[in-house]
Design a protein around this motif. Structure first.
Motif, PDB file in Angstrom:
ATOM      1  N   HIS A  62       0.373   3.564  -3.047  1.00  0.00           N
ATOM      2  CA  HIS A  62      -0.656   4.560  -2.751  1.00  0.00           C
ATOM      3  C   HIS A  62      -0.205   5.618  -1.742  1.00  0.00           C
ATOM      4  CE1 HIS A  62      -3.456   2.110  -4.966  1.00  0.00           C
ATOM      5  NE2 HIS A  62      -3.353   1.106  -4.119  1.00  0.00           N
ATOM      6  N   GLY A  63       0.988   5.456  -1.205  1.00  0.00           N
ATOM      7  CA  GLY A  63       1.466   6.376  -0.176  1.00  0.00           C
ATOM      8  C   GLY A  63       1.971   7.678  -0.745  1.00  0.00           C
ATOM      9  N   ASP A  64       2.654   8.452   0.100  1.00  0.00           N
ATOM     10  CA  ASP A  64       3.124   9.777  -0.320  1.00  0.00           C
ATOM     11  C   ASP A  64       4.475   9.738  -1.029  1.00  0.00           C
ATOM     12  OD1 ASP A  64       4.984   9.363   1.688  1.00  0.00           O
ATOM     13  OD2 ASP A  64       4.046  10.760   3.098  1.00  0.00           O
ATOM     14  N   LYS A  94      -0.167   5.628   9.971  1.00  0.00           N
ATOM     15  CA  LYS A  94      -0.210   6.591   8.874  1.00  0.00           C
ATOM     16  C   LYS A  94      -1.248   6.194   7.825  1.00  0.00           C
ATOM     17  CE  LYS A  94       2.857   8.976   5.600  1.00  0.00           C
ATOM     18  NZ  LYS A  94       4.268   9.121   5.149  1.00  0.00           N
ATOM     19  N   TYR A  95      -1.368   4.875   7.588  1.00  0.00           N
ATOM     20  CA  TYR A  95      -2.283   4.374   6.562  1.00  0.00           C
ATOM     21  C   TYR A  95      -3.200   3.297   7.153  1.00  0.00           C
ATOM     22  CZ  TYR A  95       1.253   6.511   3.502  1.00  0.00           C
ATOM     23  OH  TYR A  95       2.129   7.381   2.896  1.00  0.00           O
ATOM     24  N   TYR A 120       0.837  -1.204   0.000  1.00  0.00           N
ATOM     25  CA  TYR A 120       0.000   0.000   0.000  1.00  0.00           C
ATOM     26  C   TYR A 120       0.872   1.255   0.000  1.00  0.00           C
ATOM     27  CZ  TYR A 120      -3.531   3.451   1.089  1.00  0.00           C
ATOM     28  OH  TYR A 120      -4.345   4.552   1.030  1.00  0.00           O
ATOM     29  N   ALA A 121       1.841   1.291   0.890  1.00  0.00           N
ATOM     30  CA  ALA A 121       2.683   2.482   1.004  1.00  0.00           C
ATOM     31  C   ALA A 121       3.441   2.757  -0.286  1.00  0.00           C
ATOM     32  CB  ALA A 121       3.663   2.323   2.159  1.00  0.00           C
ATOM     33  N   ASP A 162       8.627   6.479   4.053  1.00  0.00           N
ATOM     34  CA  ASP A 162       7.782   5.316   3.771  1.00  0.00           C
ATOM     35  C   ASP A 162       8.604   4.162   3.224  1.00  0.00           C
ATOM     36  OD1 ASP A 162       5.503   6.558   4.613  1.00  0.00           O
ATOM     37  OD2 ASP A 162       4.466   6.480   2.686  1.00  0.00           O
ATOM     38  N   GLN A 206      -6.070   2.454   6.466  1.00  0.00           N
ATOM     39  CA  GLN A 206      -6.891   1.815   5.445  1.00  0.00           C
ATOM     40  C   GLN A 206      -6.108   0.812   4.613  1.00  0.00           C
ATOM     41  OE1 GLN A 206      -5.484   4.749   5.389  1.00  0.00           O
ATOM     42  NE2 GLN A 206      -5.219   5.604   3.319  1.00  0.00           N
ATOM     43  N   ALA A 207      -4.830   0.657   4.869  1.00  0.00           N
ATOM     44  CA  ALA A 207      -3.944  -0.088   3.981  1.00  0.00           C
ATOM     45  C   ALA A 207      -4.384  -1.540   3.770  1.00  0.00           C
ATOM     46  CB  ALA A 207      -2.518  -0.044   4.507  1.00  0.00           C
TER      47      ALA A 207
END
Length: 236
Positions: A75-77, A104-105, A71-72, A82, A107-108
Motif C-alpha cells: 500500500h506504500g508509495d 510515514k504510515y 503495508y509498505a 520503503d 495506519q499500517a
C-alpha cells in the motif's frame, strides 16, 4: 538446548504438512506448553495446533515489523526507500527503520489487522507498543503463503542476519522448528525478559511469544513437538 529431533519426528511432521486433508474452519488442536509461552502453528491446508493461550494479546515487540513491511510493500508509495527500510526491519530488526516506517504510515498496523482479521492485533503509541497474539501472527504468515508467496518478506526472513543491528543473536525459538525456512524475532530491551519468534516453512507458519528468555522459548517450542506429532491423525 540438548534437544535432538529424530528422523521419525521430522518425517511425521513433514508428511502431515504435505498430505493432511484440508479441514474447513478447523479448530486448532491444543498442545501443552508452559504458561509463559503462547504458541501457534498453522498450515495452508487449514489444520493447526496451538497452546491454550495462543489468542492472548501480548506485546507485539518486533513482530510488528512484519505488519509494517507488508503495508509498505502493498500500500506504500513503492519507493526504493520503503523497500530498504522494510528489508532492514525484517533481516536485522532495525528499530530506526521501523520508527521511520511507522511515522510515514501510522495506519499500517490497523489496516493490516483489518485486512487479515487479526483480532488481537492493535497499534500502540509507537510501533513497538502495540499488541498481537501468536495465533494472529501465524494466521498472517499463512495467509501470505497462500495469497502472496512471492512477497519479499519471506525472502528477507530466510536471509535474516545471524545478529540483529543491536547485536542480539537471532537463532532461537521457532527458528529451531523442523523444516523452517525463515524467521523474524522480537525481544524487549528493558524490564523482565520477553521474546517472540515467528517462522515459516513449506506450507506452514509457527509463532511463539514467551515471558522469559530465548533459551526458555526454544525449550518450550521443541518440547511441544512430541505432542504435535502424536496428535497428527486427530488433527486431520
Amino acid at each position: 538446548m540438548g534437544y535432538r529431533l529424530t528422523v521419525s519426528t521430522l518425517v511425521a511432521l513433514g508428511t502431515c504438512l504435505a498430505l493432511a486433508t484440508p479441514v474447513a474452519s478447523a479448530t486448532p488442536c491444543q498442545v501443552a506448553v508452559p504458561q509463559r509461552t503462547a504458541m501457534s502453528v498453522r498450515t495452508i491446508l487449514g489444520i493447526g495446533w496451538g497452546s491454550a493461550n495462543e489468542h492472548e494479546p501480548r506485546s507485539s515487540l518486533s513482530l510488528a515489523k512484519l505488519f509494517l513491511a507488508d503495508y509498505a510493500l502493498r500500500h506504500g508509495d513503492r519507493s526504493a526507500d520503503d523497500r530498504d527500510l522494510a528489508e532492514r526491519m525484517i533481516r536485522y530488526s532495525d528499530d530506526s527503520a521501523a520508527s521511520l516506517m511507522a511515522a510515514k504510515y501510522p495506519q499500517a498496523v490497523g489496516t493490516i489487522a483489518g485486512e487479515y482479521g487479526l483480532t488481537a492485533t492493535r497499534a500502540g503509541d509507537d510501533w513497538g507498543a502495540g499488541t498481537t497474539s501468536a495465533a494472529d501472527v501465524s494466521d498472517f504468515l499463512v495467509a501470505k503463503l497462500r495469497t502472496d508467496p512471492g512477497s519479499p518478506i519471506f525472502e528477507w526472513m530466510a536471509a535474516a542476519g545471524s545478529t540483529a543491528l543491536d547485536g542480539t543473536e537471532q537463532d532461537w525459538g521457532t527458528a529451531r522448528f523442523p523444516l523452517v525456512l525463515g524467521t523474524k524475532w522480537g525481544w524487549s530491551d528493558s524490564g523482565e525478559p520477553e521474546v517472540a519468534s515467528a517462522s515459516y516453512g513449506p506450507g506452514f507458519a509457527v509463532t511463539a511469544h514467551t515471558h522469559g528468555t530465548a533459551a526458555e522459548q526454544t525449550a518450550d517450542v521443541l518440547g511441544a513437538l512430541p505432542a504435535i506429532t502424536a496428535g497428527l491423525i486427530a488433527c486431520r
